[in-house]
Design an enzyme around this catalytic site. Structure first.
Site, PDB file in Angstrom:
ATOM      1  N   TYR A   8     -33.446 -26.640 -14.104  1.00  0.00           N
ATOM      2  CA  TYR A   8     -33.627 -25.226 -14.445  1.00  0.00           C
ATOM      3  C   TYR A   8     -33.724 -24.414 -13.142  1.00  0.00           C
ATOM      4  O   TYR A   8     -34.377 -24.850 -12.183  1.00  0.00           O
ATOM      5  CB  TYR A   8     -34.899 -25.076 -15.290  1.00  0.00           C
ATOM      6  CG  TYR A   8     -35.228 -23.648 -15.592  1.00  0.00           C
ATOM      7  CD1 TYR A   8     -34.489 -22.926 -16.529  1.00  0.00           C
ATOM      8  CD2 TYR A   8     -36.265 -23.003 -14.938  1.00  0.00           C
ATOM      9  CE1 TYR A   8     -34.777 -21.597 -16.794  1.00  0.00           C
ATOM     10  CE2 TYR A   8     -36.560 -21.672 -15.203  1.00  0.00           C
ATOM     11  CZ  TYR A   8     -35.810 -20.981 -16.120  1.00  0.00           C
ATOM     12  OH  TYR A   8     -36.103 -19.670 -16.374  1.00  0.00           O
ATOM     13  N   ASP A  14     -39.488 -32.009 -18.382  1.00  0.00           N
ATOM     14  CA  ASP A  14     -39.378 -30.697 -19.005  1.00  0.00           C
ATOM     15  C   ASP A  14     -38.608 -30.882 -20.315  1.00  0.00           C
ATOM     16  O   ASP A  14     -37.414 -31.180 -20.310  1.00  0.00           O
ATOM     17  CB  ASP A  14     -38.648 -29.742 -18.044  1.00  0.00           C
ATOM     18  CG  ASP A  14     -38.569 -28.311 -18.584  1.00  0.00           C
ATOM     19  OD1 ASP A  14     -38.561 -28.137 -19.812  1.00  0.00           O
ATOM     20  OD2 ASP A  14     -38.493 -27.376 -17.761  1.00  0.00           O
ATOM     21  N   ARG A  30     -59.925 -17.438 -18.668  1.00  0.00           N
ATOM     22  CA  ARG A  30     -59.051 -18.142 -17.724  1.00  0.00           C
ATOM     23  C   ARG A  30     -59.130 -19.655 -17.914  1.00  0.00           C
ATOM     24  O   ARG A  30     -58.208 -20.376 -17.557  1.00  0.00           O
ATOM     25  CB  ARG A  30     -59.397 -17.744 -16.278  1.00  0.00           C
ATOM     26  CG  ARG A  30     -58.553 -18.445 -15.225  1.00  0.00           C
ATOM     27  CD  ARG A  30     -58.436 -17.659 -13.920  1.00  0.00           C
ATOM     28  NE  ARG A  30     -59.688 -17.101 -13.479  1.00  0.00           N
ATOM     29  CZ  ARG A  30     -60.695 -17.803 -12.913  1.00  0.00           C
ATOM     30  NH1 ARG A  30     -60.575 -19.097 -12.745  1.00  0.00           N
ATOM     31  NH2 ARG A  30     -61.790 -17.193 -12.523  1.00  0.00           N
ATOM     32  N   LYS A  58     -39.290 -20.337 -25.295  1.00  0.00           N
ATOM     33  CA  LYS A  58     -38.008 -20.686 -25.906  1.00  0.00           C
ATOM     34  C   LYS A  58     -38.212 -21.109 -27.360  1.00  0.00           C
ATOM     35  O   LYS A  58     -38.658 -20.324 -28.159  1.00  0.00           O
ATOM     36  CB  LYS A  58     -37.326 -21.758 -25.056  1.00  0.00           C
ATOM     37  CG  LYS A  58     -37.369 -21.476 -23.539  1.00  0.00           C
ATOM     38  CD  LYS A  58     -36.568 -20.253 -23.130  1.00  0.00           C
ATOM     39  CE  LYS A  58     -36.820 -19.804 -21.695  1.00  0.00           C
ATOM     40  NZ  LYS A  58     -36.653 -20.817 -20.671  1.00  0.00           N
TER      41      LYS A  58
HETATM   42  C1  LIG Z   1     -37.057 -20.994 -19.364  1.00  0.00           C
HETATM   43  C2  LIG Z   1     -37.292 -22.335 -18.817  1.00  0.00           C
HETATM   44  C3  LIG Z   1     -38.306 -22.577 -17.879  1.00  0.00           C
HETATM   45  C4  LIG Z   1     -39.195 -21.470 -17.360  1.00  0.00           C
HETATM   46  O1  LIG Z   1     -39.969 -20.929 -18.381  1.00  0.00           O
HETATM   47  P1  LIG Z   1     -40.521 -19.407 -18.352  1.00  0.00           P
HETATM   48  O2  LIG Z   1     -41.296 -19.333 -19.626  1.00  0.00           O
HETATM   49  O3  LIG Z   1     -39.333 -18.511 -18.271  1.00  0.00           O
HETATM   50  O4  LIG Z   1     -41.371 -19.313 -17.129  1.00  0.00           O
HETATM   51  C5  LIG Z   1     -38.488 -23.860 -17.437  1.00  0.00           C
HETATM   52  N1  LIG Z   1     -37.686 -24.870 -17.852  1.00  0.00           N
HETATM   53  C6  LIG Z   1     -36.689 -24.675 -18.727  1.00  0.00           C
HETATM   54  C7  LIG Z   1     -35.845 -25.821 -19.138  1.00  0.00           C
HETATM   55  C8  LIG Z   1     -36.459 -23.411 -19.243  1.00  0.00           C
HETATM   56  O5  LIG Z   1     -35.457 -23.210 -20.105  1.00  0.00           O
END
Ligand SMILES: *Cc1c(COP(=O)(O)O)cnc(C)c1O
Length: 390
Positions: free
Chosen positions: A110, A182, A57, A207
């Site tokens: 998002y 982000d 963890r 992603k």
């Molecule tokens: C998909 C995404 C998230 C969330 O990520 P997860 O891995 O699905 O929890 C956050 N910010 C952006 C811009 C995203 O495309």
């Protein structure tokens, strides 16, 4: 071990030392914990982020390899890997905010982040003010004595608005407020927010970083170690930790990130340009087109615009739904950043929780289609999209 009985020897298998050579790739340390020869070393490791590996963890050599790799790409001091992008986002938000605090966020966010900010407001007594992603003056005007965080996204979903990172992060820095960016849609290959004054960079590694639609993960990268250590202590208690196998798959994906991003960007440009000329398409929302509100800023800030964009079909919702059921190669699916091209109708899926008013304010129409362009041959993608349009 020969002195032990078979039952015991089956449990305690030999671990041959790796000496005189090294593995070329980072091995997968699929272990939940570590054993120590010295109890003092173990006690020390439990209290600080840079001690010996102790428990899954906290972190793990494979997970740490990913943390170091992405921190290095972003130009940050350290990173915390999480089990998902939302895990990383919540580690940062809950690690830094407390009741009574105020946060400034850009308007288009998002969906999961937007929902979490609503939770912070309704259940945790935290106030949020939304400002445009490109308006440092609005940010300055929104600041209160209790403002603790500014939250931005390099490229927004699905309208691909580009945040004025130099202006917004610069204003936050002048005011002494940490800014979080982000950077999922851009990745470090297109933008490194620390160079523009950001303090924390977030990734959904699900992603582009992992890139093969087979893993869910996230990461928070920190510009300096003080903020990292503060959040690290909270992160190990929150427990949004990354799994070593997910980290291992992500490390493997990361090795081809630069090549994939080039192809995602060139394929998106190819499709966006052709769609903009098609009579069934009302508008294309891609920052490389002069008609896009972020066109000028994007040209200055980014060497490429990523693989995601959206377009409005002239026939509204009916045309959107017809298009979705007519594509053959592109797959109907949420998410983005993988090698396959995925399409989505935001009004009926990712943004279905928004009222007609909120949809309109986000610029999402009934006939808006989002496309996350993969790395297939561009002519095959165009053949599929154009047959679905007719
Ligand atoms: C998909 C995404 C998230 C969330 O990520 P997860 O891995 O699905 O929890 C956050 N910010 C952006 C811009 C995203 O495309």
């Amino acid at each position: 071990m020969t002195e032990f009985r078979p039952e015991t020897r089956a449990v305690h298998v030999p671990q041959p030392p790796v000496e005189g050579s090294r593995p070329i790739t980072m091995p997968l340390y699929q272990t939940s914990g570590f054993t120590f020869d010295d109890p003092a070393v173990m006690a020390d490791a439990m209290g600080r982020p840079d001690g010996a590996f102790v428990y899954g963890r906290y972190t793990n050599p494979t997970v740490r390899s990913l943390e170091l790799a992405v921190a290095g790409l972003e130009g940050g001091a350290a990173a915390i890997a999480a089990g998902s992008g939302m895990g990383a986002i919540n580690t940062v938000l809950l690690g830094l905010l407390q009741p009574g605090d105020h946060l400034i966020a850009q308007r288009s966010l998002y969906g999961g982040t937007a929902a979490m900010l609503n939770e912070l407001v309704s259940r945790f007594g935290i106030a949020v003010t939304y400002v445009p992603e490109n308006d440092p003056d609005a940010l300055r005007a929104a600041v209160r004595p209790e403002t603790r965080l500014v939250y931005l996204e390099t490229i927004s979903n699905p309208m691909t608005l580009v945040a004025d990172l130099p202006g917004m992060c610069g204003a936050a820095r002048e005011l002494g407020i940490p800014s979080v960016v982000d950077n999922t849609f851009a990745t470090a290959m297109l933008c490194r927010p620390f160079e523009h004054g950001a303090d924390i960079v977030i990734h959904s590694t699900t992603k582009y970083l992992a890139g093969h639609t087979d893993v869910v993960g996230g990461l928070a990268v920190f510009a300096d170690t003080a903020l990292y250590e503060r959040i690290w202590h909270f992160a190990i208690e929150l427990g949004a930790s990354a799994d070593p196998f997910a980290a291992w798959l992500t490390l493997r994906g990361l090795q081809t990130l630069a090549l994939r991003m080039e192809r995602h960007c060139s394929n998106a440009e190819f499709l966006a340009t052709r769609l903009a000329e098609h009579p069934a398409v009302e508008a294309v929302h891609w920052p490389g087109l002069a008609s896009h509100p972020s066109y000028e800023l994007a040209g200055k800030l980014l060497p490429g615009f990523g693989g995601v964009f959206s377009f409005d079909l002239a026939g509204g919702r009916a045309a959107g739904e017809r298009f979705m059921s007519s594509v053959r190669l592109a797959l109907l699916a949420p998410s983005l950043g993988g090698v396959e091209t995925l399409i989505l109708h935001p009004a009926t899926t990712s943004h279905r929780a928004l009222s007609a008013d909120e949809l309109a304010r986000s610029g999402i129409g009934e006939g808006t289609v989002r496309i996350a362009v993969g790395i297939e041959h561009p002519e095959d993608l165009w053949a599929d999209v154009s047959q679905a349009l007719s």
